[in-house]
Design an enzyme around this catalytic site. Structure first.
Site, mmCIF file in Angstrom:
data_model
loop_
_atom_site.group_PDB
_atom_site.id
_atom_site.type_symbol
_atom_site.label_atom_id
_atom_site.label_comp_id
_atom_site.label_asym_id
_atom_site.label_seq_id
_atom_site.Cartn_x
_atom_site.Cartn_y
_atom_site.Cartn_z
ATOM 1 N N VAL A 179 -5.629 3.795 2.776
ATOM 2 C CA VAL A 179 -4.868 2.735 3.434
ATOM 3 C C VAL A 179 -5.153 1.387 2.777
ATOM 4 C CG1 VAL A 179 -4.375 1.603 5.623
ATOM 5 C CG2 VAL A 179 -4.879 4.035 5.583
ATOM 6 N N ASP A 180 -6.405 1.140 2.396
ATOM 7 C CA ASP A 180 -6.724 -0.088 1.678
ATOM 8 C C ASP A 180 -5.955 -0.167 0.362
ATOM 9 O OD1 ASP A 180 -8.487 -1.646 3.224
ATOM 10 O OD2 ASP A 180 -10.157 -0.349 2.744
ATOM 11 N N VAL A 181 -5.901 0.934 -0.367
ATOM 12 C CA VAL A 181 -5.199 0.941 -1.651
ATOM 13 C C VAL A 181 -3.702 0.688 -1.450
ATOM 14 C CG1 VAL A 181 -4.577 2.359 -3.638
ATOM 15 C CG2 VAL A 181 -6.915 2.423 -2.750
ATOM 16 N N ASP A 237 -10.714 0.751 6.913
ATOM 17 C CA ASP A 237 -9.792 1.812 6.524
ATOM 18 C C ASP A 237 -9.913 3.033 7.436
ATOM 19 O OD1 ASP A 237 -8.110 2.900 3.892
ATOM 20 O OD2 ASP A 237 -9.335 4.459 4.810
ATOM 21 N N GLY A 266 -3.185 -2.919 -0.599
ATOM 22 C CA GLY A 266 -3.304 -3.749 -1.790
ATOM 23 C C GLY A 266 -2.047 -3.712 -2.646
#
Length: 372
Positions: free
Chosen positions: A169-171, A141, A174
Site C-alpha cells: 500500500v505504501d508503494v 501499511d 507513492g
C-alpha cells in the site's frame, strides 16, 4: 551525460519511511534535485529498520528508497532551522510531506504558509486516512491492509487473513503521489499556477482493488479469501509438481486448449465442464484434480519450459534471488551499482529513449547536505 526528464526541478522532501520517500526517489531518478529533510540524531526512522544492514551499518530498508538525494538535518520545531527550511522551499518546485494531518500547519509549513513564500509550488501531502475523519489515525501499511479490505481477500484459506510480503500500500500510494506531482507540474508549466496534491493510503488501496472493488460496487459481491485462486478465471492459481509449485495463468480458451494438449489431455478441451472459462470456474475442483495429477509427472522447471514454449503462461515460484537471476537472463538489467554505494540496488523499471534514468549518488549519510 544525458539530461534527465526532470533536470532543474528541486524537491524539498519532508517525508519519511516509505510512501513519500519512494515517490521522491523516483523524482530523483528522473533528474530532480531532492533534498531530504531529516530529524537530528536519528534521521528517517528506516535508517534503523534492520536487520539486514549494509556494510556501513545502514538499514537496507532505508537504502531501498533514498538514492539520488542529499540529507539536510533540521529541527523543524526550532525557529532558525525552520527558516532554513523556508529558504529551501523558496527555490523548490515541489514539497512532499507525510506527517500526520495538521503537523506541517502547526509548524508554519502547511500549504497556505508555503504558497505565500512560493506561489508556483507543487505541494504534495500524503496521509494514512485523509485530513478529515481519519486525520488522527496512524498511517501504517499493515493497518491499512487490514482495515482497507486487502487482507480480507489475501491468505492461504478462509479465516487466515495475511498481509502482502512487502508494504504494497505504501508503494502504491507513492506511485499515486508521483502521478499527482507530475500532473501538477504540467499544469504549472501551462498556467504558472502551483497547487496542492493530496493522496492517502486508504484511498490508494481502494483504487488498487480494481476488479474486486468493481465486483462489490457493480454486482454486490464481497470477495473473500481464495488462497491462490482467482475469483473469475480458471485455471489461474498455483499447482504442485513433482518438486516445487508452478503458477498457471490461463486467461483464455486458446491457452486452455494448448495446456490440455501439452498435458496429454486434449479430450478435455471440449468437455462441457471445461469448454469455457465460466464453466471452468464453476467446475474448478474437478479441473484442479486433473491438473494436480497431470503436473505431478514432472518438475516446475520442466513445465515452465514446456508450457512457455506453446504459449501457456506458467512459471515456478521463485525466491527473490531467483527472480533477479531470471530478470538478468531476460536481459532486463534488474540491478545497478550506484556511485558511492558498496551494494547493488534494484533499478528503476522505466526506460527512456531520450532522457534516461540516472543514478547519481547513493542514499545519503545523515546530514550529508550535498549529493555525492
Amino acid at each position: 551525460m544525458s539530461a534527465g526528464a526532470l533536470d532543474g526541478i528541486v524537491v524539498a522532501d519532508f517525508s519519511r519511511v516509505l510512501a513519500g520517500p519512494y515517490a521522491t526517489m523516483l523524482l530523483g531518478d528522473l533528474g530532480a534535485e531532492v533534498v531530504k529533510i531529516e530529524r537530528p540524531n536519528t534521521g528517517d526512522d528506516t535508517r534503523a529498520w534492520g536487520p539486514p544492514f549494509d556494510p556501513n551499518g545502514t538499514a537496507t530498508y532505508f537504502n531501498a528508497v533514498n538514492r539520488n538525494k542529499s540529507s539536510l538535518v533540521l529541527n523543524l520545531g526550532d525557529s532558525g532551522d525552520r527558516d532554513r527550511a523556508l529558504e529551501l522551499v523558496r527555490r523548490a518546485d515541489v514539497v512532499v510531506e507525510n506527517f500526520r494531518s495538521g503537523t506541517m500547519e502547526r509548524l508554519g509549513l502547511g500549504y497556505e504558509d508555503l504558497r505565500r513564500v512560493n506561489p508556483g509550488l507543487v505541494y504534495c501531502s500524503i496521509t494514512g486516512f485523509g485530513d478529515k475523519g481519519g486525520a488522527s489515525l496512524p498511517g501504517y501499511d499493515l493497518l491499512v491492509q487490514a482495515v482497507g479490505g486487502l487482507m480480507s481477500m489475501t491468505g492461504p484459506e478462509p479465516g487466515a487473513p495475511t498481509k502482502t510480503g512487502v508494504a504494497l500500500v505504501d508503494v502504491l500510494t507513492g506511485l499515486h503521489a508521483l502521478v499527482g506531482i507530475l500532473a501538477a507540474l504540467r499544469h504549472r508549466q501551462l498556467t504558472g499556477e502551483g497547487q496542492r496534491v493530496d493522496t492517502n493510503l486508504l484511498s490508494s488501496l481502494l483504487s488498487s482493488l480494481v476488479n474486486q472493488g468493481s465486483g462489490y460496487l457493480g454486482a454486490g459481491v464481497v470477495p473473500g479469501i481464495l488462497g491462490n485462486r482467482h475469483p473469475s478465471i480458471a485455471p489461474y492459481e498455483v499447482f504442485p509438481t513433482s518438486d516445487r509449485p508452478v503458477a498457471l495463468a490461463v486467461g483464455n480458451d486458446r491457452q486452455f486448449a494448448d495446456l490440455m494438449t501439452a498435458l496429454g489431455r486434449p479430450e478435455l478441451v471440449h468437455d462441457p465442464r471445461f469448454a469455457t472459462n465460466s464453466a471452468r470456474v464453476a467446475h474448478r475442483d474437478e479441473l484442479t484434480n486433473v491438473l494436480d495429477t497431470s503436473l505431478a509427472a514432472h518438475g516446475a522447471d520442466y513445465w515452465f519450459a514446456t508450457l512457455t514454449a506453446v504459449g501457456v503462461p506458467a512459471g515456478p515460484i521463485n525466491d527473490v534471488a531467483e527472480a533477479v537471476a531470471l530478470a538478468e537472463n531476460l536481459g532486463l538489467e534488474p540491478t545497478v551499482r550506484v556511485p558511492g554505494s558498496d551494494t547493488a540496488q534494484i533499478t528503476n523499471p522505466i526506460t527512456f529513449s531520450r532522457t534516461p534514468v540516472r543514478y547519481r549518488c547513493a542514499p545519503p549519510a545523515l546530514g550529508n547536505d550535498e549529493p555525492e
